[in-house]
Scaffold this motif. Structure first.
Motif, mmCIF file in Angstrom:
data_model
loop_
_atom_site.group_PDB
_atom_site.id
_atom_site.type_symbol
_atom_site.label_atom_id
_atom_site.label_comp_id
_atom_site.label_asym_id
_atom_site.label_seq_id
_atom_site.Cartn_x
_atom_site.Cartn_y
_atom_site.Cartn_z
ATOM 1 N N ALA A 75 8.816 0.742 -10.064
ATOM 2 C CA ALA A 75 8.927 2.177 -10.354
ATOM 3 C C ALA A 75 9.843 2.417 -11.554
ATOM 4 O O ALA A 75 9.517 3.222 -12.437
ATOM 5 C CB ALA A 75 9.447 2.918 -9.126
ATOM 6 N N LYS A 76 10.938 1.706 -11.595
ATOM 7 C CA LYS A 76 11.866 1.853 -12.723
ATOM 8 C C LYS A 76 11.206 1.415 -14.031
ATOM 9 O O LYS A 76 11.324 2.091 -15.050
ATOM 10 C CB LYS A 76 13.138 1.041 -12.460
ATOM 11 C CG LYS A 76 14.224 1.268 -13.473
ATOM 12 C CD LYS A 76 15.491 0.541 -13.079
ATOM 13 C CE LYS A 76 16.595 0.879 -14.067
ATOM 14 N NZ LYS A 76 17.870 0.282 -13.669
ATOM 15 N N ASP A 102 9.312 -6.804 -0.216
ATOM 16 C CA ASP A 102 10.689 -6.621 -0.659
ATOM 17 C C ASP A 102 10.819 -5.262 -1.359
ATOM 18 O O ASP A 102 10.157 -5.019 -2.370
ATOM 19 C CB ASP A 102 11.077 -7.748 -1.621
ATOM 20 C CG ASP A 102 12.535 -7.714 -2.055
ATOM 21 O OD1 ASP A 102 13.211 -6.685 -1.852
ATOM 22 O OD2 ASP A 102 12.989 -8.731 -2.615
ATOM 23 N N ALA A 103 11.647 -4.388 -0.828
ATOM 24 C CA ALA A 103 11.827 -3.055 -1.402
ATOM 25 C C ALA A 103 12.256 -3.117 -2.874
ATOM 26 O O ALA A 103 11.902 -2.241 -3.666
ATOM 27 C CB ALA A 103 12.853 -2.270 -0.590
ATOM 28 N N GLN A 104 12.984 -4.168 -3.242
ATOM 29 C CA GLN A 104 13.428 -4.304 -4.633
ATOM 30 C C GLN A 104 12.244 -4.451 -5.595
ATOM 31 O O GLN A 104 12.316 -3.993 -6.730
ATOM 32 C CB GLN A 104 14.376 -5.492 -4.781
ATOM 33 C CG GLN A 104 15.717 -5.263 -4.152
ATOM 34 C CD GLN A 104 16.646 -6.451 -4.359
ATOM 35 O OE1 GLN A 104 16.243 -7.502 -4.846
ATOM 36 N NE2 GLN A 104 17.901 -6.272 -3.998
ATOM 37 N N THR A 105 11.175 -5.068 -5.143
ATOM 38 C CA THR A 105 9.978 -5.213 -5.974
ATOM 39 C C THR A 105 9.472 -3.840 -6.384
ATOM 40 O O THR A 105 9.208 -3.584 -7.567
ATOM 41 C CB THR A 105 8.867 -5.963 -5.207
ATOM 42 O OG1 THR A 105 9.361 -7.235 -4.796
ATOM 43 C CG2 THR A 105 7.610 -6.126 -6.052
ATOM 44 N N LEU A 160 5.670 -8.376 -11.726
ATOM 45 C CA LEU A 160 6.780 -8.765 -10.859
ATOM 46 C C LEU A 160 6.332 -9.734 -9.762
ATOM 47 O O LEU A 160 7.034 -10.695 -9.446
ATOM 48 C CB LEU A 160 7.425 -7.528 -10.231
ATOM 49 C CG LEU A 160 8.178 -6.617 -11.191
ATOM 50 C CD1 LEU A 160 8.543 -5.301 -10.508
ATOM 51 C CD2 LEU A 160 9.411 -7.308 -11.737
ATOM 52 N N ILE A 161 5.175 -9.483 -9.198
ATOM 53 C CA ILE A 161 4.692 -10.307 -8.084
ATOM 54 C C ILE A 161 4.083 -11.615 -8.573
ATOM 55 O O ILE A 161 4.402 -12.689 -8.076
ATOM 56 C CB ILE A 161 3.703 -9.498 -7.222
ATOM 57 C CG1 ILE A 161 4.455 -8.372 -6.514
ATOM 58 C CG2 ILE A 161 2.971 -10.392 -6.226
ATOM 59 C CD1 ILE A 161 3.575 -7.294 -5.913
ATOM 60 N N GLN A 162 3.221 -11.525 -9.578
ATOM 61 C CA GLN A 162 2.482 -12.714 -10.002
ATOM 62 C C GLN A 162 3.240 -13.604 -10.983
ATOM 63 O O GLN A 162 3.065 -14.817 -10.974
ATOM 64 C CB GLN A 162 1.146 -12.304 -10.622
ATOM 65 C CG GLN A 162 0.219 -11.694 -9.602
ATOM 66 C CD GLN A 162 -1.129 -11.345 -10.180
ATOM 67 O OE1 GLN A 162 -1.567 -11.916 -11.168
ATOM 68 N NE2 GLN A 162 -1.808 -10.399 -9.561
ATOM 69 N N SER A 168 0.829 -1.199 0.000
ATOM 70 C CA SER A 168 0.000 0.000 0.000
ATOM 71 C C SER A 168 0.868 1.256 0.000
ATOM 72 O O SER A 168 0.632 2.201 -0.755
ATOM 73 C CB SER A 168 -0.913 -0.012 1.231
ATOM 74 O OG SER A 168 -1.782 1.080 1.230
ATOM 75 N N ARG A 169 1.883 1.240 0.836
ATOM 76 C CA ARG A 169 2.780 2.401 0.891
ATOM 77 C C ARG A 169 3.469 2.611 -0.455
ATOM 78 O O ARG A 169 3.616 3.746 -0.912
ATOM 79 C CB ARG A 169 3.808 2.210 2.001
ATOM 80 C CG ARG A 169 4.640 3.434 2.204
ATOM 81 C CD ARG A 169 5.441 3.408 3.458
ATOM 82 N NE ARG A 169 6.167 4.672 3.556
ATOM 83 C CZ ARG A 169 7.028 4.956 4.483
ATOM 84 N NH1 ARG A 169 7.259 4.078 5.426
ATOM 85 N NH2 ARG A 169 7.644 6.110 4.491
ATOM 86 N N ALA A 170 3.866 1.534 -1.106
ATOM 87 C CA ALA A 170 4.506 1.648 -2.424
ATOM 88 C C ALA A 170 3.542 2.251 -3.438
ATOM 89 O O ALA A 170 3.929 3.110 -4.246
ATOM 90 C CB ALA A 170 4.989 0.281 -2.888
ATOM 91 N N TYR A 171 2.282 1.822 -3.411
ATOM 92 C CA TYR A 171 1.280 2.371 -4.332
ATOM 93 C C TYR A 171 1.154 3.881 -4.125
ATOM 94 O O TYR A 171 1.193 4.657 -5.080
ATOM 95 C CB TYR A 171 -0.066 1.677 -4.110
ATOM 96 C CG TYR A 171 -1.164 2.250 -4.960
ATOM 97 C CD1 TYR A 171 -1.313 1.879 -6.290
ATOM 98 C CD2 TYR A 171 -2.063 3.187 -4.440
ATOM 99 C CE1 TYR A 171 -2.314 2.411 -7.075
ATOM 100 C CE2 TYR A 171 -3.071 3.717 -5.223
ATOM 101 C CZ TYR A 171 -3.190 3.331 -6.545
ATOM 102 O OH TYR A 171 -4.178 3.870 -7.326
ATOM 103 N N PHE A 172 1.016 4.300 -2.884
ATOM 104 C CA PHE A 172 0.853 5.729 -2.609
ATOM 105 C C PHE A 172 2.143 6.507 -2.888
ATOM 106 O O PHE A 172 2.080 7.673 -3.301
ATOM 107 C CB PHE A 172 0.333 5.954 -1.195
ATOM 108 C CG PHE A 172 -1.084 5.485 -1.034
ATOM 109 C CD1 PHE A 172 -2.115 6.081 -1.738
ATOM 110 C CD2 PHE A 172 -1.381 4.418 -0.205
ATOM 111 C CE1 PHE A 172 -3.425 5.631 -1.624
ATOM 112 C CE2 PHE A 172 -2.690 3.967 -0.070
ATOM 113 C CZ PHE A 172 -3.709 4.569 -0.785
ATOM 114 N N ALA A 173 3.282 5.876 -2.716
ATOM 115 C CA ALA A 173 4.552 6.531 -3.067
ATOM 116 C C ALA A 173 4.600 6.798 -4.565
ATOM 117 O O ALA A 173 5.009 7.886 -5.002
ATOM 118 C CB ALA A 173 5.731 5.656 -2.639
#
Length: 175
Positions: free
Chosen positions: A105-106, A97-100, A87-89, A63-68
């Protein structure tokens, strides 16, 4: 009835929340169709995607990644979500994992993701959890429409076109 009525939330009267999970293949399969449908909502209405957030580390980080990503570059959010689903599925990366998220984002071309991450407050992650509880979401994707109704693809036996038609009908019913 092909929908569920919930206690009315007047603050959401002209909103459609789409609850989704990065780990759900049905969410991934419906995401683009729901986004496209959201562009046709009546004037004054808005579609808001809401990542399923539970009191679990991996969903809080997702969730935090989505909002970021939303803070960093809202124009690229659909590319970010698509990359995250892949990446996940398909590649087996983890939500905690922060790398995900850096990789998503990249892939989406979001260059200020780290800065976006710093702007996400704990309240931003708490609200999706509260909304999830308020709408009693138990499947993804789920649409909470007009602060009164909830529908899922199960309501149309997985027929995507019928689901979109039902969503339109529920917006009309909410008006």
């Amino acid at each position: 009835m092909p929908f569920r009525e919930v206690p009315s939330r007047s603050s959401d009267a002209k909103k459609v929340f789409c609850f989704f999970s990065f780990t759900c293949p049905v969410s991934a399969g419906y995401h683009a169709s729901i986004a496209q449908w959201g562009e046709s909502l009546p004037r004054g209405w808005q579609l808001e995607f809401v990542p399923v957030t539970l009191p679990e580390r991996e969903t809080i980080i997702a969730s935090r990644a989505y909002f970021a990503a939303m803070h960093a570059d809202p124009a690229k959010i659909y590319d970010f979500v698509g990359a995250a689903y892949s990446l996940i599925q398909q590649q087996g990366m983890r939500q905690d994992d922060a790398q995900t998220w850096d990789r998503a984002a990249k892939m989406a071309g979001i260059t200020r993701f780290a800065a976006g991450w710093q702007k996400v407050s704990s309240g931003a992650v708490k609200k999706p959890y509260e909304d999830l509880l308020a709408y009693d979401v138990s499947a993804t994707p789920s649409l909470a429409i007009g602060g009164r109704y909830v529908i899922t693809p199960d309501d149309t036996n997985g027929d995507k076109d019928l689901f979109i038609q039902l969503a339109s009908a529920m917006v009309s019913k909410s008006m």
